[in-house]
Scaffold this active site. Sequence first.
Site, short mmCIF file in Angstrom:
data_model
loop_
_atom_site.label_atom_id
_atom_site.label_comp_id
_atom_site.label_asym_id
_atom_site.label_seq_id
_atom_site.Cartn_x
_atom_site.Cartn_y
_atom_site.Cartn_z
N SER A 68 11.41 35.77 39.54
CA SER A 68 10.51 36.31 40.46
C SER A 68 9.88 35.40 41.55
CB SER A 68 9.37 37.30 39.90
OG SER A 68 8.71 36.39 38.97
N GLN A 71 14.28 30.03 41.53
CA GLN A 71 15.69 30.25 41.15
C GLN A 71 16.19 28.92 40.68
OE1 GLN A 71 16.92 32.26 44.56
NE2 GLN A 71 17.99 30.40 45.51
N VAL A 72 17.05 28.97 39.78
CA VAL A 72 17.73 27.50 39.25
C VAL A 72 19.01 27.40 39.78
CG1 VAL A 72 18.20 26.51 37.06
CG2 VAL A 72 16.39 27.84 37.22
N ASP A 225 4.56 30.79 24.94
CA ASP A 225 5.59 31.88 25.49
C ASP A 225 6.81 31.94 24.62
OD1 ASP A 225 5.85 34.44 26.42
OD2 ASP A 225 6.96 33.58 28.20
#
Length: 347
Positions: A68, A71-72, A225
């Site tokens: 969201s 980007q990679v 996380d």
Amino acid sequence: MTFVKLGQVMSTRYDLLPQEFIDELSTSQDRATPEPWESTAQVLHEELGAPAAEVFAQFDPEPVAAGSIAQVHRARLHSGEQVAVKVQRATARAIVADDLDILYRFASKLEHHTDWGRSVGAEALAEGFATSLHEELDFRIEARNTLSVAAVIEQSTSDSVIKVPEVHLALTSRRVLVTEWMEGVPLHSVADLLDDGGPGREALAQAMLDCLLGQIMTSGVFHADPHHRAFAARDVGALLDTLDPDVEWVHPEGLAVYGLGGTRRGHAGVKEFLAHVPTVLGGMRLRPHEFVRSGERMVVFGTREVTSRRGRTETMSFVHSWTLRGGRAVRMEDIFDTVLFHRLIES
């Protein structure tokens, strides 16, 4: 964008949503609509001070994953090293600002007009979510956190199978993060590899558990996380390594009728308790959701799935209060709804 991020958070809450919702929301983790290359190239130029073609020996304009916020892309440095380049979406900050305004208004309505909103503190939750999201927009914070976690793992054991990608600080900025490229299989897709001559399930799960507990209980710097499946398997020996030899292991007195209540002391008491659990329950799985540490105190919030000997399962919230000393726990107190537990066992 903010609400996509909320969807990503909810995709990890197996305790709240049915599997079909989890499966659908999970697609928002890395399969969002990619940003056009022109926008991505502009961000790279602005952050790195030169076109991608000059900074990198090779740069793939097609992203390998899109989320969201960013980007990679896969790229190669002039030194020949393969790297992962995380690039923030050009409009991320503006969209987040608009979305958070909507979220604040919604949270305010909930808190002022519903009992549920007041009980959970909807406005405070929205504020906490906003703070976290603003930090995610600065990749320099992510870079520092990555380096901190890597240092903790390196100090705890030099031969850990858990590896953290190297960060290229010289190429990292507020909107671009460049790290070592590491081949791998996502945890949610690793079953076939484990069943086909790859690393053992128990060994992999144990390594992840040891790594996370070491971060939390020794250094206080930890990855906040982790995917819940990392907590699916645990070993008594690894648990005892985190406990002081004279630890106090405390459970509600209301469970004494089942032989599970009261205080046990030392490793022998903990082992006796764990050995007795299967004689009362058909199964139990812990799902920690939040860790809060202040000095020598740590509180863990989460849920446990408890299965009776007759096969009935209930999900109940728990709080574990830990007292630490010298990196080990000297006291653990388990707090949860014993009435619900009684109902489950007696039904």
